[in-house]
Design a protein around this motif. Sequence first.
Motif, short mmCIF file in Angstrom:
data_model
loop_
_atom_site.label_atom_id
_atom_site.label_comp_id
_atom_site.label_asym_id
_atom_site.label_seq_id
_atom_site.Cartn_x
_atom_site.Cartn_y
_atom_site.Cartn_z
N VAL A 6 0.86 -1.18 0.00
CA VAL A 6 0.00 0.00 0.00
C VAL A 6 0.89 1.23 0.00
O VAL A 6 1.84 1.31 0.79
CB VAL A 6 -0.93 0.03 1.23
N VAL A 7 0.61 2.17 -0.91
CA VAL A 7 1.37 3.43 -0.96
C VAL A 7 0.40 4.58 -0.69
O VAL A 7 -0.56 4.78 -1.43
CB VAL A 7 2.05 3.61 -2.33
N ASN A 8 0.66 5.31 0.37
CA ASN A 8 -0.27 6.36 0.81
C ASN A 8 0.17 7.79 0.53
O ASN A 8 -0.55 8.72 0.86
CB ASN A 8 -0.51 6.24 2.32
N TYR A 40 -3.31 4.78 -2.43
CA TYR A 40 -4.40 5.42 -1.69
C TYR A 40 -3.96 6.81 -1.22
O TYR A 40 -2.77 7.14 -1.29
CB TYR A 40 -4.78 4.52 -0.50
N HIS A 41 -4.89 7.58 -0.70
CA HIS A 41 -4.59 8.96 -0.28
C HIS A 41 -3.86 9.68 -1.43
O HIS A 41 -4.15 9.43 -2.59
CB HIS A 41 -3.76 8.99 1.02
N ASP A 42 -2.85 10.52 -1.10
CA ASP A 42 -2.09 11.18 -2.15
C ASP A 42 -1.26 10.20 -2.98
O ASP A 42 -0.67 10.57 -4.00
CB ASP A 42 -1.15 12.24 -1.56
N GLY A 43 -1.21 8.96 -2.56
CA GLY A 43 -0.48 7.93 -3.31
C GLY A 43 -1.00 7.80 -4.73
O GLY A 43 -0.27 7.35 -5.62
N VAL A 44 -2.26 8.20 -4.96
CA VAL A 44 -2.83 8.10 -6.30
C VAL A 44 -2.03 8.93 -7.32
O VAL A 44 -2.05 8.64 -8.51
CB VAL A 44 -4.32 8.52 -6.34
N ALA A 81 -10.25 8.18 -4.02
CA ALA A 81 -9.09 9.04 -3.73
C ALA A 81 -8.59 9.69 -5.01
O ALA A 81 -8.16 10.85 -5.02
CB ALA A 81 -7.99 8.22 -3.07
N ALA A 82 -8.64 8.96 -6.13
CA ALA A 82 -8.14 9.46 -7.41
C ALA A 82 -9.00 10.60 -7.94
O ALA A 82 -8.50 11.65 -8.32
CB ALA A 82 -8.08 8.33 -8.43
N GLY A 102 -12.31 -2.05 -2.49
CA GLY A 102 -12.41 -3.49 -2.29
C GLY A 102 -11.13 -4.20 -2.71
O GLY A 102 -10.76 -5.25 -2.18
N GLN A 103 -10.42 -3.59 -3.67
CA GLN A 103 -9.15 -4.16 -4.14
C GLN A 103 -8.07 -4.12 -3.07
O GLN A 103 -7.16 -4.94 -3.07
CB GLN A 103 -8.67 -3.39 -5.38
N LEU A 104 -8.17 -3.16 -2.18
CA LEU A 104 -7.25 -3.09 -1.05
C LEU A 104 -7.57 -4.20 -0.05
O LEU A 104 -6.68 -4.91 0.43
CB LEU A 104 -7.33 -1.71 -0.38
#
Lengths: 119, 121, 98
Positions: A6-8, A40-44, A81-82, A102-104
């Motif tokens: 996971v990259v946030n 996720y978050h700004d990771g998008v 988030a995107a 759901g993919q997370l």
Amino acid sequence: MKFGIVVNEGPYQHQSSDSAYLFCKAAIEKGHEVWRVFFYHDGVNNASKLTEPPQDDRHIVNRWSKLNEEHGVDLVVCVAAALRRGIQEENLAKGFRISGLGQLVEAGVKTDRLVVFGD
Amino acid sequence: MSDVKKFMFVNRKAPHGTIYALESLEVVLITAAFDQDVSLVFLDDGVYQLKKGQQTKGIATKNFSPAYRALEGYDIEKLFVEKESMEARGLNEQDLLVDVTVLGSAEMGELMDRQDVVLSF
Amino acid sequence: MLHIINKSPLTNSALDSCLRVAQSGDILLIEDAVYAAASGNAFEGKMREAMGRFKIYVLLPDLEARGLADSIITGVSPVDYGGFVDLTATNKNCQSWL
């Protein structure tokens, strides 16, 4: 072993994208599978094909795309988030796809370890 | 997905200053919809997420704090607050929006050890 | 359990909280948390205490990047990214203290 990542945080702003990428590379080199990276978050912002770093810098976005191309790593960007942050299908870099949270959850269920990178 | 895993969400960040608390809540709801075993933990400034009486009109953002009360409707009933974090912030259970289980640090640590997936935001 | 910390202990309570809540296991210091692995700062005493309960690792590339590769506190084990992967694999679960 099967890994989920996971990259946030966004690229360039925070080290987490770099740490996550180098972790993925090391895991693959050791014969593990990196099944999915979830942004996720700004990771998008890791998924924006409009990203153009200076020539002497690493290209974080292209690095992810290559990981998908060469090792089949599933690169999933959280849709909610995107959209909040202006990442859409039309500016999505190669190898990424937009999907739901759901993919997370699925990454948590189906992998042996889920490793989170963020701030 | 028939497999059920123990998911723990660790909230250590205050609400409003950053988006983490809100987006964490979104994941929690989805995880419950996937019939997983969900626990929520509030540590450090994360305890402030549960503070009663949040009013965000003046900062023009969404007040998502009522959503913690709705968790029960999604069968999310395992909410844990660390005693030390709560006390360090001058709060007690009456200050919180929802019913929680208060655990000491060591008990909290043991609970974490028993999880399959720990997500922190 | 593997506890992953990425914040300097001098500006952020993540490592302190981890040491308070977690009872045992492995701790890996990455990104700005590697400052906790360097000797001579105000957090060193707490690190030495923690070594009784935890096995502590530091991500060497992050420490090198910050110019502190030669000041690792004795007893803290340096690892590379491969070692990071091994730690996540050998521990049955992991938690990033973000």
